[in-house]
Design a protein around this motif. Structure first.
Motif, PDB file in Angstrom:
ATOM      1  N   GLY A 148       0.809  -1.208   0.000  1.00  0.00           N
ATOM      2  CA  GLY A 148       0.000   0.000   0.000  1.00  0.00           C
ATOM      3  C   GLY A 148       0.839   1.254   0.000  1.00  0.00           C
ATOM      4  O   GLY A 148       2.011   1.251  -0.392  1.00  0.00           O
ATOM      5  N   LEU A 149       0.265   2.340   0.459  1.00  0.00           N
ATOM      6  CA  LEU A 149       0.923   3.643   0.447  1.00  0.00           C
ATOM      7  C   LEU A 149       2.126   3.657   1.374  1.00  0.00           C
ATOM      8  O   LEU A 149       2.098   3.084   2.457  1.00  0.00           O
ATOM      9  CB  LEU A 149      -0.075   4.725   0.874  1.00  0.00           C
ATOM     10  CG  LEU A 149       0.376   6.177   0.710  1.00  0.00           C
ATOM     11  CD1 LEU A 149       0.574   6.530  -0.756  1.00  0.00           C
ATOM     12  CD2 LEU A 149      -0.640   7.117   1.349  1.00  0.00           C
ATOM     13  N   ASN A 150       3.179   4.364   0.936  1.00  0.00           N
ATOM     14  CA  ASN A 150       4.420   4.377   1.715  1.00  0.00           C
ATOM     15  C   ASN A 150       5.024   5.771   1.795  1.00  0.00           C
ATOM     16  O   ASN A 150       6.239   5.928   1.838  1.00  0.00           O
ATOM     17  CB  ASN A 150       5.432   3.408   1.091  1.00  0.00           C
ATOM     18  CG  ASN A 150       6.568   3.077   2.027  1.00  0.00           C
ATOM     19  OD1 ASN A 150       6.381   2.965   3.222  1.00  0.00           O
ATOM     20  ND2 ASN A 150       7.760   2.920   1.484  1.00  0.00           N
ATOM     21  N   THR A 151       4.181   6.790   1.827  1.00  0.00           N
ATOM     22  CA  THR A 151       4.671   8.163   1.791  1.00  0.00           C
ATOM     23  C   THR A 151       5.544   8.535   2.981  1.00  0.00           C
ATOM     24  O   THR A 151       6.391   9.424   2.883  1.00  0.00           O
ATOM     25  CB  THR A 151       3.487   9.141   1.725  1.00  0.00           C
ATOM     26  OG1 THR A 151       2.552   8.810   2.763  1.00  0.00           O
ATOM     27  CG2 THR A 151       2.787   9.052   0.383  1.00  0.00           C
ATOM     28  N   SER A 152       5.346   7.881   4.106  1.00  0.00           N
ATOM     29  CA  SER A 152       6.121   8.220   5.304  1.00  0.00           C
ATOM     30  C   SER A 152       6.971   7.057   5.797  1.00  0.00           C
ATOM     31  O   SER A 152       7.433   7.065   6.931  1.00  0.00           O
ATOM     32  CB  SER A 152       5.175   8.666   6.423  1.00  0.00           C
ATOM     33  OG  SER A 152       4.425   9.790   6.048  1.00  0.00           O
ATOM     34  N   GLY A 153       7.166   6.056   4.950  1.00  0.00           N
ATOM     35  CA  GLY A 153       7.945   4.896   5.365  1.00  0.00           C
ATOM     36  C   GLY A 153       7.143   3.902   6.174  1.00  0.00           C
ATOM     37  O   GLY A 153       7.717   3.031   6.833  1.00  0.00           O
ATOM     38  N   GLN A 154       5.802   3.996   6.131  1.00  0.00           N
ATOM     39  CA  GLN A 154       4.968   3.134   6.961  1.00  0.00           C
ATOM     40  C   GLN A 154       5.032   1.661   6.566  1.00  0.00           C
ATOM     41  O   GLN A 154       4.589   0.793   7.329  1.00  0.00           O
ATOM     42  CB  GLN A 154       3.516   3.622   6.965  1.00  0.00           C
ATOM     43  CG  GLN A 154       2.849   3.697   5.604  1.00  0.00           C
ATOM     44  CD  GLN A 154       2.890   5.084   5.006  1.00  0.00           C
ATOM     45  OE1 GLN A 154       3.923   5.742   5.012  1.00  0.00           O
ATOM     46  NE2 GLN A 154       1.760   5.536   4.489  1.00  0.00           N
TER      47      GLN A 154
END
Length: 818
Positions: A795-801
């Motif tokens: 999924g989304l990884n904009t903050s390194g999650q």
């Protein structure tokens, strides 16, 4: 005689030079002289950007190698090799491909009669261009490649899907030049035809729609240079005329007005424009054949270099100098190199992108330092790049996404060396450079895959982004941070940390898991948008992160950056975290709540916030609780289901959309086994293994085969083998009894793990594994553990999650496949 350096591959060839000593006592080829001239360069020097027909004498004195870079897009040029014994011979490099990097190695052999061996190594390297968020390149074989953001079809690949690796544009192999704008791309073929694609109104094809594949612009075949800006394009023809098209709100087309022009229109009547042109966001630069520099368009920050901040709607000369050799227009600043190798800059300087040691704007060219060995320049959004004559890459300006490649995010207001290379280009916030061997490196912003590294802002299939095993449980929060428990009782956190929700003592994001403190007795953890709560083995409850409404339960509204104990009780069992409120169940079956209560989501009969835990009613038969965005649902030991709080989408399941400030039973069934709430919906599993859903369904997150909201529980399909369910913000995950994993709902960022970004309105199996152990849906990402203790994320990884950096890189990364 001539040595021809083949252009399309790397060659290590022992080339034979036939000495002409018998023909002339002094020696020498037809285009060389015995005596050194102003065109003689020392061994080890680098020469770039030669004009058509220029001849250079290079002396090999028996000590070192000499490197020559050919970056002119014109006819073949030649240079003469003057050997130690005094004889001179001419080497010619062909015009195609348009860029070479050649090294003539020292002639170390002995003269045998009239023969001497010299090694010539040539690497053809790509022609690069970087737009705001996409990158394009022409390879040495004339093929065109593109990657990164693809809105409006700017990559030319026949669709609008982003690409995180270079992909060939069509099958043609006769491309010679390319330039990338904000939303469009333009290119020239070997036959001089012009092609464009991307957003309508920028591509010269008339205002008739976007293009997602290259389309020829007109029928002319005499285009020789071009540059794509923010929303406009400038180009030069073989006859020296200058042309422009696109948006013109600041006069950036140079046509004397601010009217948009959707097809190529000639700029004035002059026929002495050189191939040196550059289009910025809303301004343009060009050099004439006499070396004079001209500018027009937006000038809010002095980026035209004309001594003021007034717009110009037609080309105006910058100063009176006639020795400008290279230019580059950035978003709101400009760079240029003079013939003497000096570097100049002007325009916007908020991040030090002018390289002048400060952040003050300049409205006229000012020299950057005193060096006179500058060669190439490239101006990005607010960062600047340059190559020196010895191949050193220099960087300065904005660095918030690591676009300088220096291993940090600290901006620089003066040039700093980074590595060696041949050429480099700056996008809005990313950089791509050519290595001496012709391969590529890239760094900076990678949200759309513009670095070409095979990753971008999201990952669409379950990936082991976090190495190691022994993961016992994970929690994806509600937005962009993640937490994990390991078998040894340690707690780990990564991702977004703007409120200290990672518990690491600061507010810095983490792209990889980092241990929270040193304790090894953590038992359970739950996180929401910006705060986290966890229970230890001793039954104590701990909280950290945002606390604007008292959601940490610490009797105040101060944020915490490290775990802090909630009260003195030692009998907490489970906890669930909403956006700004928290609920928890104790082993004695009592239910407790605190935090924001605007919609009555605490279940306390009112809408007043609570800064510390308060018991919900007097019952002691609560089994489990789950908090959504602003609502709460819970199961009692008798199998009944209860809900309260916000009900705008029917997420309480009560048959209407009115809020409730205290627990209200959902229907009359007494066989509810587990429940999960998130966003504006609720899902629950019954004792018979059936799955039920209600609330918001605009992305198909209820799994009912449509996108209609429900205000009462509706069964998801007919299966009766569901074991557990987890709700992300707009997507849903669930296990079946055979340990298969299923997903549905919103998938814009690949959070379903199905290999694409298409939404699903009914459950779809994720892969074919049958050994999933735990799963947690975050805001736009998903975390799961396998039976072997490994962790998967997607999924989304904009903050390194996801536990791995993919969004941006602060150091140069090799681009695979070049």
């Amino acid at each position: 005689m001539r040595l021809i350096a083949p252009p399309f591959r790397l060659l290590h060839v022992g080339l034979i030079l036939l000495l002409m000593a018998l023909l002339t006592a002094c020696g020498g080829g037809s285009s060389s002289t015995d005596a050194p001239s102003e065109d003689t360069y020392p061994v080890g020097g680098t020469l770039t950007g030669l004009e058509q027909g220029h001849t250079v004498t290079l002396q090999l004195n028996g000590a070192n190698d000499l490197t020559l870079d050919h970056t002119a897009n014109d006819n073949p040029y030649s240079f003469a090799v003057k050997l130690p014994h005094g004889s001179a011979y001419e080497v010619t490099l062909p015009a195609e491909p348009s860029q070479h990097h050649c090294t003539i190695h020292n002639a170390t052999g002995t003269v045998d009669g009239a023969v001497m061996n010299v090694d010539v190594e040539c690497t053809a390297f790509p022609v690069l261009a970087a737009g705001d968020d996409h990158t394009v390149a022409v390879k040495a074989d004339g093929t065109l490649w593109a990657w990164g953001r693809n809105g409006y079809g700017r990559l030319g690949l026949g669709d609008t899907d982003d690409r995180d690796v270079p992909e060939q544009v069509g099958t043609d192999s006769d491309w010679t030049a390319v330039s990338a704008g904000r939303d469009h791309t333009v290119a020239v073929k070997a036959n001089g035809t012009l092609w464009a694609w991307g957003r309508s109104g920028r591509i010269g094809l008339g205002d008739s729609g976007d293009r997602d594949e290259p389309e020829q612009v007109g029928v002319d075949n005499d285009w020789i240079a071009l540059s794509a800006g923010g929303s406009h394009t400038v180009a030069v023809k073989a006859d020296g005329t200058l042309w422009a098209w696109g948006r013109n709100n600041a006069g950036q087309l140079g046509l004397g007005d601010t009217n948009h022009h959707y097809t190529p229109t000639q700029v004035g009547t002059d026929t002495d424009w050189a191939k040196k042109i550059s289009a910025g966001r809303r301004h343009s630069l060009a050099v004439k054949a006499d070396g004079s520099l001209w500018a027009w368009g937006d000038n809010e920050y002095g980026q035209l270099g004309l001594g003021d901040t007034d717009e110009r709607h037609a080309p105006e000369q910058v100063g009176s100098n006639t020795d400008w050799a290279a230019i580059s227009a950035g978003r709101r600043h400009s760079l240029a190199v003079k013939a003497d190798g000096s570097l100049w800059s002007w325009g916007y300087n908020d991040s030090g992108q002018l390289g002048l040691g400060d952040t003050a704007d300049r409205n006229a060219p000012e020299q950057v330092g005193a060096d006179t060995d500058w060669d190439l320049v490239s101006a990005g959004g607010e960062h600047s790049l340059a190559v020196k004559a010895d191949g050193t890459l220099m960087v300065w300006g904005l660095n918030h996404l690591g676009q300088l490649g220096l291993g940090d995010t600290v901006s620089r207001d003066a040039p700093v060396p980074i590595a060696s290379g041949i050429a480099l280009v700056a996008g809005r916030n990313h950089t791509v450079a050519v290595n001496p061997d012709g391969t590529l490196r890239a760094w900076g912003d990678n949200e759309y895959g513009q670095l070409g590294l095979g990753v971008m802002r999201y990952i669409v299939t379950p990936s082991q982004t976090v190495t190691g095993s022994a993961w016992a449980a994970v929690n994806g929060g509600s937005f962009n941070h993640s937490l994990g428990l390991r078998d040894d009782g340690t707690l780990w956190a990564w991702g977004r940390n703007n409120y200290g929700q990672l518990g690491l003592g600061d507010t810095d994001d983490r792209a990889t898991p980092e241990q929270v403190g040193s304790h090894t007795d953590w038992a359970a953890v739950n996180a929401a948008s910006y705060h986290t709560l966890a229970v230890k083995n001793d039954g104590t409850l701990w909280a950290w992160g945002r606390n604007s409404s008292g959601q940490l339960g610490l009797s105040d509204t101060n944020d915490r950056h490290t775990p802090e104990r909630v009260g003195s009780d030692t009998d907490w069992a489970t906890v669930s975290v909403g956006q700004s409120h928290t609920s928890a169940v104790k082993p004695d079956g009592t239910l407790w709540a605190w935090g924001w209560n605007h919609y009555g989501q605490l279940g306390l009969g009112d809408t007043s916030d609570r800064l510390s835990p308060e018991q919900v009613g007097g019952e002691s038969n609560w089994l489990a609780v789950s908090t959504g965005l602003h609502h709460t649902v819970a199961v009692k030991t008798d199998g009944t289901l209860w809900a309260w709080g916000w009900n705008v989408r029917g997420q309480l399941g009560l048959g209407h959309t009115s809020d409730r400030h205290a627990p209200v039973q959902v229907g009359s069934d007494t066989d509810w086994a587990a429940v999960s709430a998130s966003g504006y919906r609720t899902l629950a599993v019954k004792a018979d293994g059936t799955l039920w859903a209600w609330g918001e369904n605009n992305n198909g997150q209820l799994g009912l085969g449509d996108t209609d909201n429900r205000n009462t529980p509706a069964q998801v399909g007919n299966d009766a083998d569901w074991a557990a369910v987890s709700t992300g913000l707009f997507h849903t995950l669930a296990f079946k009894e055979d340990d298969t994993l299923w997903a549905w709902g919103r998938n814009h960022d690949g959070q379903l793990g199905l290999g694409d970004t298409d939404n699903r309105d009914a459950p779809v199996q994720v892969g074919n594994e049958t050994d999933w152990s735990t799963v947690s849906g975050g805001g736009y990402h998903t975390l799961a553990t396998m039976s072997d203790g490994t962790l998967r994320a997607w999924g989304l990884n904009t903050s390194g999650q996801l536990g791995q950096r993919t969004m941006w890189f602060d150091q140069p990364q090799e681009v695979p496949g070049w």
